[in-house]
Scaffold this motif. Sequence first.
Motif, mmCIF file in Angstrom:
data_model
loop_
_atom_site.group_PDB
_atom_site.id
_atom_site.type_symbol
_atom_site.label_atom_id
_atom_site.label_comp_id
_atom_site.label_asym_id
_atom_site.label_seq_id
_atom_site.Cartn_x
_atom_site.Cartn_y
_atom_site.Cartn_z
ATOM 1 N N CYS A 4 40.275 15.315 36.197
ATOM 2 C CA CYS A 4 38.991 15.914 35.812
ATOM 3 C C CYS A 4 37.883 15.564 36.800
ATOM 4 O O CYS A 4 36.948 16.346 36.994
ATOM 5 N N THR A 5 37.969 14.379 37.418
ATOM 6 C CA THR A 5 36.918 13.982 38.359
ATOM 7 C C THR A 5 37.019 14.739 39.678
ATOM 8 O O THR A 5 36.140 14.603 40.532
ATOM 9 N N ARG A 6 38.070 15.546 39.850
ATOM 10 C CA ARG A 6 38.223 16.335 41.071
ATOM 11 C C ARG A 6 37.702 17.762 40.890
ATOM 12 O O ARG A 6 37.832 18.595 41.791
ATOM 13 N N VAL A 7 37.113 18.043 39.726
ATOM 14 C CA VAL A 7 36.618 19.388 39.410
ATOM 15 C C VAL A 7 35.107 19.322 39.190
ATOM 16 O O VAL A 7 34.605 18.385 38.573
ATOM 17 N N VAL A 8 34.377 20.313 39.690
ATOM 18 C CA VAL A 8 32.941 20.412 39.403
ATOM 19 C C VAL A 8 32.776 20.612 37.898
ATOM 20 O O VAL A 8 33.348 21.541 37.314
ATOM 21 N N THR A 9 32.019 19.711 37.257
ATOM 22 C CA THR A 9 31.898 19.741 35.794
ATOM 23 C C THR A 9 30.433 19.800 35.388
ATOM 24 O O THR A 9 29.640 18.936 35.775
ATOM 25 N N TRP A 10 30.108 20.833 34.613
ATOM 26 C CA TRP A 10 28.734 21.040 34.140
ATOM 27 C C TRP A 10 28.594 20.440 32.742
ATOM 28 O O TRP A 10 29.452 20.631 31.875
ATOM 29 N N TYR A 11 27.491 19.732 32.498
ATOM 30 C CA TYR A 11 27.191 19.160 31.186
ATOM 31 C C TYR A 11 25.906 19.798 30.678
ATOM 32 O O TYR A 11 24.830 19.619 31.268
ATOM 33 N N VAL A 12 26.026 20.579 29.595
ATOM 34 C CA VAL A 12 24.891 21.350 29.073
ATOM 35 C C VAL A 12 24.691 21.034 27.598
ATOM 36 O O VAL A 12 25.629 20.706 26.868
ATOM 37 N N ASP A 13 23.454 21.149 27.149
ATOM 38 C CA ASP A 13 23.136 20.905 25.742
ATOM 39 C C ASP A 13 23.679 22.041 24.875
ATOM 40 O O ASP A 13 23.668 23.211 25.279
ATOM 41 N N ALA A 14 24.176 21.690 23.702
ATOM 42 C CA ALA A 14 24.692 22.689 22.758
ATOM 43 C C ALA A 14 24.655 22.091 21.359
ATOM 44 O O ALA A 14 24.488 20.884 21.189
ATOM 45 N N SER A 15 24.807 22.937 20.367
ATOM 46 C CA SER A 15 24.752 22.455 18.980
ATOM 47 C C SER A 15 26.033 21.742 18.571
ATOM 48 O O SER A 15 26.015 20.839 17.734
ATOM 49 N N VAL A 16 27.166 22.143 19.149
ATOM 50 C CA VAL A 16 28.449 21.502 18.826
ATOM 51 C C VAL A 16 29.216 21.233 20.124
ATOM 52 O O VAL A 16 29.092 21.978 21.095
ATOM 53 N N LYS A 42 31.988 21.288 22.907
ATOM 54 C CA LYS A 42 33.020 22.238 23.325
ATOM 55 C C LYS A 42 33.213 22.097 24.826
ATOM 56 O O LYS A 42 32.256 21.883 25.561
ATOM 57 N N VAL A 43 34.474 22.206 25.286
ATOM 58 C CA VAL A 43 34.764 22.157 26.719
ATOM 59 C C VAL A 43 35.492 23.436 27.107
ATOM 60 O O VAL A 43 36.490 23.810 26.476
ATOM 61 N N THR A 44 35.002 24.104 28.134
ATOM 62 C CA THR A 44 35.596 25.354 28.598
ATOM 63 C C THR A 44 36.019 25.211 30.050
ATOM 64 O O THR A 44 35.253 24.701 30.877
ATOM 65 N N MET A 45 37.230 25.655 30.350
ATOM 66 C CA MET A 45 37.731 25.668 31.722
ATOM 67 C C MET A 45 37.595 27.077 32.280
ATOM 68 O O MET A 45 37.912 28.055 31.609
ATOM 69 N N PHE A 46 37.109 27.166 33.515
ATOM 70 C CA PHE A 46 36.954 28.459 34.178
ATOM 71 C C PHE A 46 37.910 28.525 35.367
ATOM 72 O O PHE A 46 37.580 28.082 36.462
ATOM 73 N N PRO A 47 39.123 29.073 35.153
ATOM 74 C CA PRO A 47 40.054 29.223 36.279
ATOM 75 C C PRO A 47 39.522 30.255 37.268
ATOM 76 O O PRO A 47 38.711 31.117 36.923
ATOM 77 N N ARG A 48 39.982 30.178 38.508
ATOM 78 C CA ARG A 48 39.500 31.092 39.545
ATOM 79 C C ARG A 48 39.955 32.528 39.301
ATOM 80 O O ARG A 48 39.221 33.473 39.583
ATOM 81 N N ASN A 49 41.154 32.702 38.796
ATOM 82 C CA ASN A 49 41.705 34.057 38.673
ATOM 83 C C ASN A 49 42.222 34.343 37.269
ATOM 84 O O ASN A 49 43.223 35.033 37.093
ATOM 85 N N ALA A 50 41.537 33.804 36.268
ATOM 86 C CA ALA A 50 41.950 34.042 34.884
ATOM 87 C C ALA A 50 40.741 33.893 33.973
ATOM 88 O O ALA A 50 39.669 33.442 34.402
ATOM 89 N N ALA A 51 40.929 34.309 32.727
ATOM 90 C CA ALA A 51 39.830 34.239 31.768
ATOM 91 C C ALA A 51 39.545 32.781 31.399
ATOM 92 O O ALA A 51 40.431 31.925 31.463
ATOM 93 N N PRO A 52 38.295 32.479 31.027
ATOM 94 C CA PRO A 52 37.965 31.116 30.600
ATOM 95 C C PRO A 52 38.812 30.678 29.411
ATOM 96 O O PRO A 52 39.207 31.501 28.566
ATOM 97 N N LYS A 53 39.091 29.383 29.327
ATOM 98 C CA LYS A 53 39.917 28.843 28.243
ATOM 99 C C LYS A 53 39.242 27.620 27.650
ATOM 100 O O LYS A 53 38.750 26.762 28.374
ATOM 101 N N GLN A 54 39.239 27.555 26.309
ATOM 102 C CA GLN A 54 38.680 26.378 25.647
ATOM 103 C C GLN A 54 39.713 25.259 25.662
ATOM 104 O O GLN A 54 40.900 25.487 25.397
ATOM 105 N N LEU A 55 39.268 24.044 25.970
ATOM 106 C CA LEU A 55 40.167 22.900 26.090
ATOM 107 C C LEU A 55 40.025 21.963 24.893
ATOM 108 O O LEU A 55 38.982 21.910 24.242
ATOM 109 N N THR A 56 41.097 21.228 24.651
ATOM 110 C CA THR A 56 41.084 20.204 23.604
ATOM 111 C C THR A 56 40.389 18.962 24.144
ATOM 112 O O THR A 56 40.646 18.524 25.270
ATOM 113 N N VAL A 69 31.102 21.358 29.924
ATOM 114 C CA VAL A 69 31.096 20.516 28.736
ATOM 115 C C VAL A 69 29.802 20.787 27.972
ATOM 116 O O VAL A 69 28.713 20.488 28.469
ATOM 117 N N GLN A 70 29.921 21.364 26.812
ATOM 118 C CA GLN A 70 28.766 21.576 25.936
ATOM 119 C C GLN A 70 28.699 20.396 24.978
ATOM 120 O O GLN A 70 29.682 20.079 24.307
#
Length: 495
Positions: A76-88, A90-104, A129-130
């Motif tokens: 995970c430390t090898r990926v650019v990771t955004w931390y944004v405020d949110a109500s709940v 949630k972590v979302t992965m944005f692959p280069r050539n695929a749709a975004p995916k929610q992570l556990t 990371v929300q």
Amino acid sequence: MSAPAPSLGAEVRVLLRRTIDTYRDSGAAVGWLQHHLARFDEPLRVAIAGKVKAGKSTLLNALVGEAIAPTDAGECTRVVTWYVDASVPKVTMFPRNAAPKQLTISRAGGGLSFDLLHTPVEQIDKLEVQWPSQSLRAQTLIDTPGIASLSKDTSARAGAFLAPDDSPSQADAVIYLMRHLHATDLDFLESFYDQGVARATPINTIAVLSRADEIGVGRLDALSSARRIARRYRQDEKIRSLCQTVVAVAGLLAETGRTMRQHEFAALTALAGMPRSEIDSMLLSVDRFSTMELDAGSGLPDAETRGKLMERFGLFGVRLATTLIRQGMTDPTAISAELVKRSGLDDLRTVLATQFAERRDLLKARSALLAIDLVLAREPRPASAPLAAEVERILSGAHEFAELRLLSTLRSGAVVLPAEVLAEAERLVGGEGGTPFARLGLEPTAHPQELRMAALDAASRWARRAESPMSSRAVSDLSRLVVRSCEGILAQISR
């Protein structure tokens, strides 16, 4: 009475909308420009950068006040990771050539842990990371991979995000961490030093002398030594031309101070009850503290507990915390606050408030102008000529950008004036913050009339310098800009 002139942010918003209208037949250009228009209403984007093991994730956790960024050397430390405020959360992965995916999300010892679903990090554009956080409401924090990493791909990913070759950075501002000044640190700062549309300004970069407690090998005066080094760096002309300032911060101490647990305080209290000579002997090294055999019936922390304390506090933190307890500080909340205070985190927060938060609209406008400039260069057309002229008019006419150019000139040593005169000019044009009291060098509690008199006095003094036949052309031009800044201070006080 004439209407007040529109703000810089308002002018740039209007220009963005005009550019969108001109390029309405270009989906790529419109999408890019609309993205930058939306950025005006977002929190400021602040990237945290530095070499591997500089303490980026640790500092991010300290700023947020919660251990949410992974601090181990995992994928995970090898990926650019955004931390944004949110109500709940949630972590979302944005692959280069695929749709975004929610992570556990799972909680690991060094922060959150994310299951990347067996996706190679090379194929991941970013993680988002929300997380509910008061700190993240004011600024979105972006954790970047290590610069000069042994992995060329990881290092290239950080460089491509922070200083892309063919577009503006996605970050409005950067906190750059360094353990000590190295050639690679200067190389990076120079690469991020924009020579384009905003006319060469270090406004969007702060350097942090991270892991400051390690400079003195964990001694109680380690941070004093680190602050002296940071002060010396701040006075270096090369560094001053590349970043706003240099701050010393013990990131691990700051993070632990904001997240200290009751059982850790209990263990530190037990250690503080040992004879001074014994605890000092234990704290000669990390290994000695973690492995020394103690009487099993003494009630003192066992080796495993001491090892975890060392991971969380470091030599400096354990030494400081036990010293504070021995001196009579027995409230864990007070201990936490003192650790944070001693860490230098408050100094960094002050700098972030004065250099980034107060200049939010200016930094956003700068990013937007870079975006417009890119569209005009990539897709030139006859109808875009007035837009290019408007970009140039804003850049040359907006006093905010004139102040930035002057700051760079002052810090480059190009103008010869007494040191105290140069320092006053830098302060008046916003080098230490944009509020009237910061520009005038007065306390925040100063009465408006005191501010007004100080601003009038400064304006009069610099006007005389501008008109003096003894002043060179460069000094006269500089002085007129300072006078205009003083007039702006007076306008702020009136409002």
